[in-house]
Write an enzyme that holds these catalytic residues in place. Structure first.
Site, PDB file in Angstrom:
ATOM      1  CD  GLU A 145      -2.867  -1.292   2.321  1.00  0.00           C
ATOM      2  OE1 GLU A 145      -2.293  -1.429   3.422  1.00  0.00           O
ATOM      3  OE2 GLU A 145      -4.100  -1.261   2.187  1.00  0.00           O
ATOM      4  CD  GLU A 156      -3.371  -6.337   4.141  1.00  0.00           C
ATOM      5  OE1 GLU A 156      -3.476  -7.080   3.137  1.00  0.00           O
ATOM      6  OE2 GLU A 156      -2.573  -5.384   4.194  1.00  0.00           O
TER       7      GLU A 156
END
Ligand code: NAI
Length: 701
Positions: A105, A125
């Site tokens: 990210e 995640e």
């Protein structure tokens, strides 16, 4: 601060320096924003490279900060990414080795990205019961297309940079470096080539379009697929919804939606359980009084005594890991049988396409056999898996003591015997340890490492290292009857027996715990493992532990010769060649008769009571195990149950589950069970550790 700032001519290089994987904890985030401010205020700097030191670009968020205020402390990851985007000077992410989660990210917030070949790229995640929470679901589809990004986000699996770079139309990488070694030079050169660009001339991923040509149909299909594959886990479906939001909402609105979903998932029991598992798994390999840098003995060859069920499976683990194995038996025909079983196992893998023929050949070439102890003199590690009788173990360990070279580790796979007694058969008890594998030993992840009172620290460190090499989850247990796992399962089995006496059927008990999430209920499990094993233990107990109360139903079952699948009948009936458990009239009648004989009027028992009594029996015994110092932490007990006993992963193990329910509630239930005259009132006194934690308002974790 855990980031470094250096200048190469007119390029500033910000390097994350937070080993082992440059996790994006608070100090690292500060390091990035400070470096950024410095570079932007220095006239001489024209562009910036962001990279990571050592073995990773970045492995992502610092899991230790998860769910704590530290994770949100400014600058949080979202703010850091916003400041990258807002930089007046171009930023190039130089990605290598590992670029995952928050690390990816972060890179997606940079203006440009260059990756070394071989970089593992992932948004994992979902494996922690979450969705990416710092723009991953909104930015990745914009650079890789909706489908590729969604596959990565829903699976959490890593994809290599060269594979991603070859996708038509991908915008994740502006360039693939020619080699990991040249990455930094190429990144600096690339940074120079874009120097001077500023404002709207700097590309931002957020400005890219995000569309799918058949959006509605595709997302419907994806939701159906994912829902079917992820029952008990809410996160995968939320991943689909978040990526869909990227296609239907403006970027900023999509970010708000992602954050909303991420925050909600953070507090689900499933995510708490998965994060507990993540931490407990890593913690299990650490032994409180054995330093991480304890030197390990070299293990280049392994001897296995006994080519039976366990010896064969144990050998396969080492062959799979490229370690030569020599198996010893008393007689040639036992050796032949053992080797034939190993071959059969491998051949079925070859047939199913899971193992290549050349790999199979290599493995078999590393396997040798012997009938003579003298041939084991060069082995670095010798694992005994002979009959479970102390006298037989004594003979074996005396022979091993005679022939093994100094420093060789002598391990026993015993499941019930006293490792200290076994060690005392040798003149080198410091080299003796228990390595308790679970059946089938080539499949099951769990390895209980049994630490004798004399076991040397470097022996423990070595065995933990060996476990890693053969891909087992090792948990250290002290010496006691049954070690961690079987000592607890005995209480669970006892409860299962009482429940039948009191009015439940085997089917009801199995269904109730299977609905709770166990892979298999206690009666189907008994039929699979063989009901005669428990029978033998209960017979032994009758003399050793006369105070321990048991239901007699299981004995009666065994008296009928119903040992389980291997005899075609157990708690259930079985059809030849099939494993389906069919409710058995004979067994139900037998149970009925047994209740009459005992003067029991059966009562209706709720599924809730079944689950509570079975699970809390594990919890109470687990607490005693902690009190006795047999396990050093509650997470270890959870790992044993998650990896060896089919406890539902999404519930995080018995101790974690009890902490979630609240130890006060758990202990109140135990006190209630203690009042049941058919149960064992002594056993249900909440363990002193539980009482203490309740009084302090604490949980196991
Ligand atoms: P098994 O009966 O399948 O195999 C034992 C093998 O040892 C036989 O092939 C036998 O010929 C050989 N053997 C016996 N005495 C010997 C000696 N003096 N020297 C050399 N070889 C000898 O038994 P299994 O199930 O493999 O169990 C072995 C050990 O593993 C036991 O200690 C058992 O408690 C333990 N264990 C068994 C588990 C299981 O599920 N079967 C699980 C975990 C541990």
């Amino acid at each position: 601060m855990t980031a470094e700032y250096k200048v190469i001519g007119d390029v500033a290089v910000i390097t994350l320096t937070n080993p082992p994987v440059n996790g994006l904890g608070f100090a690292t985030r500060i390091g990035i924003t400070d470096g950024l401010a410095k570079a932007n205020s220095d006239q001489a700097i024209k562009s910036i490279v962001l990279t990571g030191a050592g073995k990773a670009f970045s492995g992502g968020a610092d899991i230790k900060e998860f769910g704590t205020p530290k994770a949100l402390q400014e600058p949080n990851l979202l703010s850091v990414i916003l400041s990258l985007e807002a930089s007046a000077k171009p930023i190039v992410a130089a990605m290598h080795s590992v670029c995952m989660g928050g690390g990816l990210e972060l890179a997606l917030g940079c203006h440009y990205r260059i990756a070394a070949p071989g970089t593992s790229v992932a948004l994992p995640e979902v494996k922690l019961g979450l969705i990416p929470g710092a723009g991953g679901t909104q930015r990745l589809p914009r650079v890789l297309g909706v489908e590729t990004a969604l596959n990565m986000i829903v699976s959490g699996e890593a994809v290599k940079s060269e594979v991603l770079a070859s996708l038509p139309g991908q915008k994740l990488f502006d360039k693939l470096a020619s080699s990991p070694e040249s990455l930094m030079d190429e990144a600096v050169e690339f940074a120079r080539s874009v120097a001077g660009k500023t404002g709207d001339a700097l590309p931002l991923v957020r400005n890219l379009p995000c569309k799918h040509p058949q959006s509605d149909a595709y997302f419907q299909f994806a939701k159906n697929m994912v829902a079917g594959m992820s029952k008990n886990y809410p996160a995968p479906l939320k991943c689909v919804e978040a990526v869909q939001a990227a296609t239907t909402m403006k970027f900023d609105a999509g970010m708000v939606e992602e954050r909303r979903v991420f925050t909600a998932l953070m507090f689900t029991p499933e995510s708490l359980a998965l994060r507990h598992l993540f931490v407990a798994e890593r913690a299990a390999s650490k032994i409180p009084d054995v330093a991480d840098d304890t030197p390990q003995r070299t293990i280049k060859s392994v001897g296995v005594i006994g080519a039976g069920t366990m010896g064969g499976g144990i050998s396969m683990n080492f062959l799979n890991a490229g370690v030569p194995v020599k198996i010893l038996e008393m007689k040639q025909d036992a050796l032949d049988r053992g080797i034939a079983t190993i071959k059969k196992n491998y051949e079925s893998q070859v047939k199913k396409g899971k193992l290549k023929q050349d790999k199979y050949d290599q493995r078999m070439a590393m396997l040798t056999t012997t009938l003579s102890y003298d041939d084991l003199k060069d082995c670095d590690l010798i694992i005994e898996a002979v009959f479970e009788e102390l006298g037989v173990k004594e003979a074996v360990f005396k022979e091993l003591d005679r022939v093994a070279k100094p420093g060789a580790i002598l391990a026993s796979n015993t499941s019930t015997l006293d490792v200290d007694k076994i060690a005392a058969f040798t003149k080198r008890p410091q080299d003796v340890v228990g390595m308790h594998f679970f059946s089938p030993a080539n499949v099951m992840k769990l390895l209980e490492v049994v630490r004798g009172k004399a076991t040397a620290k470097d022996v423990l460190a070595t065995v933990m290292g060996v476990a890693k090499k053969i891909k087992k989850t090792a948990v250290v247990s002290g010496v006691c009857d049954g070690f961690i796992g079987n000592r607890m399962i005995e209480q669970y089995s006892r409860q299962a027996g009482f429940l039948i006496d009191e009015g439940a059927t085997p089917q009801q008990v199995d269904k109730a715990v299977e609905k709770f999430g166990f892979a298999m209920g206690p009666f189907r499990m008994g039929d699979l493992a063989g009901n005669d094993i428990g029978w033998a233990i209960r017979k032994r107990r009758a003399t050793e532990r006369a105070d321990m109360k048991y239901s007699r139903t299981a004995d009666k079952l065994c008296e009928l010769g119903r040992f389980g699948q291997k005899t075609g009948a157990g708690w259930y009936d079985y059809q030849a060649g099939k494993r389906d458990a069919i409710p058995s009239k004979i067994v139900l009648d037998m149970i009925d008769q047994h209740r009459k004989d005992e003067g029991i009027t059966p009562r209706k028992i709720s599924d809730e009571e079944i689950v509570q009594r079975l699970v809390y029996s594990l919890v109470n015994e687990g607490a005693h195990i902690l009190e006795d110092g047999i396990a050093s932490k509650s997470g270890d007990i959870d790992m044993v149950y998650l990896t060896g006993y089919g406890f539902p992963i999404f519930r995080g193990g018995p101790m974690h589950y009890a902490s979630q329910v609240g130890l006060f509630n758990v202990s109140e239930s135990m006190k209630r069970f203690a009042k049941n005259p058919r149960d064992d009132a002594n056993f249900w006194q909440p363990a002193p550790l539980i009482q203490k934690l309740v009084a302090e308002g604490k949980s196991f974790s």
